[in-house]
Write an enzyme that holds these catalytic residues in place. Structure first.
Site, PDB file in Angstrom:
ATOM      1  N   HIS A   1      73.899  -9.519  59.677  1.00  0.00           N
ATOM      2  CA  HIS A   1      73.991 -10.388  60.856  1.00  0.00           C
ATOM      3  C   HIS A   1      72.665 -10.527  61.589  1.00  0.00           C
ATOM      4  CE1 HIS A   1      75.674  -6.320  62.259  1.00  0.00           C
ATOM      5  NE2 HIS A   1      74.413  -6.361  62.625  1.00  0.00           N
TER       6      HIS A   1
ATOM      7  N   HIS B   1      66.249  -7.840  56.305  1.00  0.00           N
ATOM      8  CA  HIS B   1      65.575  -7.112  57.366  1.00  0.00           C
ATOM      9  C   HIS B   1      64.085  -7.444  57.460  1.00  0.00           C
ATOM     10  CE1 HIS B   1      68.788  -3.746  58.103  1.00  0.00           C
ATOM     11  NE2 HIS B   1      69.290  -4.968  58.123  1.00  0.00           N
TER      12      HIS B   1
END
Length: 444
Positions: A172, A201
Site C-alpha cells: 500500500h 519500497h
C-alpha cells in the site's frame, strides 16, 4: 465465478483480515463469497472467524465462512489465495533480526525488506511460500495468489524461480504516499494524477500532477524550505538529491541506503528523525494491546467499523469476477513471460518490479514503463543485488550467497567490515536454527 472462493492464509492477523473482509464483502457481487480462513494459531483463528461474521453482518453480506487449521481444506479449489503470514513471528524471529546485529554495532529500523533483517526474513519466508505453492499447484492450480508478505520483492522473485502459480505482490506504499503528499500540499488526494514505477519500497513517482500541472516544483520548494513533516525528512532529502519522490516511508528507506544510519553519527539520526528499532516498538505495542482489542472485536455490543481500505486485493478480485477494468500497482517479474520483453528496460530481466497493472476478467496485466531516470535505476540496482543473491542462496542451497548478499547490502556494508559481516551471518543463521532451510544451516 459468480461467488468466488477466497482462501485467507495467515488469517490470525485479525485486524488486517478484518479490513480485507470488509473490502471484499462491501461489493454486492462478492457478498456471497466462499471465505476460507486458515491459520496455525487456533486461538487467533477463532477470533478472526467471529470477526468475519460480524463484518458480514455489518456489510449486509451472506458469505460462507469456514475457519480451519487444515491448509489443504482452505486451498482446495480456491479461486483466490490471499497470503499474509509472518514466519517466526515477533518472538523469536524479529527479535533475533534486531538483537543479534546490535551486538555487531548494526542498527535497523524495520528490517523486513532489505538489510540483514530483510535477508533473514527472506530466507525463512520463501521456503514456506514455495511449500504453499506446491499445495496450490495440487489443489487450485488456476488460482491467483495475492501476496502481502514481506520481503515482497524477494518473495515474488523466489516464487517465480520455483513455482508456476500466478502471483502478484500487493503493497500500500504507492497509494498511502500519494495521500501523504497531497496532505503536505493541501490538495485532495482524489485529484492527484500520478505514475509510479520501480521496485517494491523503492518505487518513485515519475509523474505527480494536479489538474495537468506537475506538483514537483511545489514539492521541491517544500523540501528546500526544510519545513517538511518530521517523519518524512529522509524522503524529502532524497527528493532534493534525486529529483523524484520515493514511495516507501522514511523509516523504511533510511535502511535501504548507506546515508542516514551511521555509528558515531547521532547527529544524522536526530537531523533526519530516523526511528531506530521502530518495528519492535510497534510489535510490542500491538502485542500489549491485543487482549483489549480482542475483547472489543468479539463483543457484539461494541460497534464494529467497516469501511473501505486502500488495499488492492478486493479490487483485483472484483475486477476479475465482474470484468470492471481497474488500474492497481502490483509487484511482478520484470519479464513476466519468456520472450515478453522487460517492463522496465534499464532494470534486469530477472528481478521483481512494482508497476501499474490493468485488471479485468483476463487477470493482472502489467504495464510496460520503459526506461527509468538513470539515477533511480542505479539506486534500485543496489537493492536488487541483495534480493538476487538471497534468492540464489535458496534456489541453489549455496550458503556462500547469503554472505554475498550481506556483503552487497548498502547499509550493512557501510557499517561492518568483511569479517564482521561473515560473523554476523553465521550468528544469525545459528540463532534462527530450524527456520532456515537445512541446506543453508551448516557452514561449508
Amino acid at each position: 465465478m459468480t461467488s468466488p472462493s477466497i482462501a485467507m492464509i495467515g488469517a490470525g492477523s485479525t485486524v488486517f483480515a478484518k479490513n480485507l473482509l470488509g473490502d471484499i464483502l462491501s461489493f454486492p457481487e462478492l457478498a456471497h463469497a466462499d471465505i476460507r480462513l486458515f491459520d496455525i494459531n487456533q486461538e487467533r483463528l477463532d477470533v478472526t472467524e467471529q470477526v468475519a461474521h460480524r463484518v458480514a453482518k455489518a456489510a449486509q453480506a451472506t458469505p460462507t465462512v469456514t475457519a480451519t487449521t487444515d491448509r489443504d481444506r482452505a486451498l482446495d479449489g480456491a479461486d483466490f489465495v490471499i497470503n499474509m503470514i509472518q514466519v517466526g513471528g515477533y518472538q523469536p524471529a524479529t527479535v533475533t533480526d534486531f538483537e543479534v546485529p546490535k551486538q555487531f554495532g548494526l542498527r535497523q529500523t524495520i528490517a523486513d525488506t532489505l538489510g540483514i533483517g530483510g535477508i533473514m526474513r527472506g530466507l525463512r519466508t520463501i521456503p514456506v511460500l514455495v511449500d504453499m505453492s506446491r499445495d496450490m499447484e495440487r489443489l487450485c492450480p488456476d488460482t491467483l495468489h495475492l501476496n502481502y508478505v514481506n520481503p515482497m520483492a524477494m518473495n515474488i522473485w523466489g516464487l517465480s524461480r520455483q513455482s508456476a502459480i500466478r502471483t502478484v505482490g500487493l503493497c500500500h506504499s504507492v497509494q498511502h504516499t500519494a495521500e501523504e503528499l497531497a496532505r503536505d500540499l493541501g490538495l485532495p488526494a482524489s485529484e492527484i494524477d500520478y505514475l509510479c514505477a520501480g521496485i517494491n519500497h523503492m518505487a518513485f513517482y515519475l509523474k505527480f500532477e494536479h489538474q495537468g500541472q506537475s506538483l514537483y516544483p511545489r514539492l521541491m520548494d517544500l523540501a528546500e524550505s526544510g519545513q517538511v513533516p518530521a517523519t518524512n525528512r529522509v524522503r524529502y532529502e532524497m527528493l532534493r538529491r534525486l529529483g523524484y519522490f520515493v514511495t516507501e516511508s522514511s523509516e523504511h528507506f533510511s535502511e535501504y541506503v548507506p546515508y542516514f544510519i551511521k555509528r558515531g553519527r547521532e547527529d544524522l539520526i536526530e537531523r533526519f528523525g530516523v526511528p531506530l528499532d521502530e518495528y519492535p516498538r510497534r510489535c510490542v505495542a500491538q502485542i500489549g494491546g491485543w487482549e483489549e482489542l480482542r475483547v472489543k472485536l468479539q463483543n457484539p455490543d461494541e460497534p464494529l467499523e467497516v469501511k473501505r481500505s486502500v488495499e488492492y486485493g478486493s479490487l483485483i478480485i472484483h475486477s476479475m469476477v465482474t470484468g470492471q477494468p481497474r488500474v492497481v500497482y502490483g509487484n511482478v517479474m520484470n519479464s513476466p513471460t519468456v520472450g515478453s520483453g522487460k517492463l522496465i528496460s534499464n532494470l534486469p530481466d530477472e528481478c521483481c518490479v512494482e508497476v501499474p497493472c490493468l485488471v479485468d476478467r483476463q487477470g493482472v496485466q502489467p504495464t510496460r514503463i520503459g526506461r527509468l531516470p538513470p539515477q533511480l535505476a542505479g539506486l534500485m540496482q543496489t537493492n536488487i543485488n541483495v534480493q538476487a543473491l538471497t534468492v540464489e542462496a535458496l534456489v541453489t542451497g549455496k550458503r556462500e550467497h547469503i554472505y554475498h548478499a550481506a556483503m552487497l547490502d548498502p547499509h550493512t556494508s557501510a557499517e561492518l567490515d568483511l569479517d564482521q559481516i561473515w560473523a554476523l551471518v553465521d550468528a544469525l543463521l545459528a540463532q534462527h536454527g530450524a527456520f532456515i532451510p537445512q541446506a543453508l544451516q551448516a557452514a561449508d
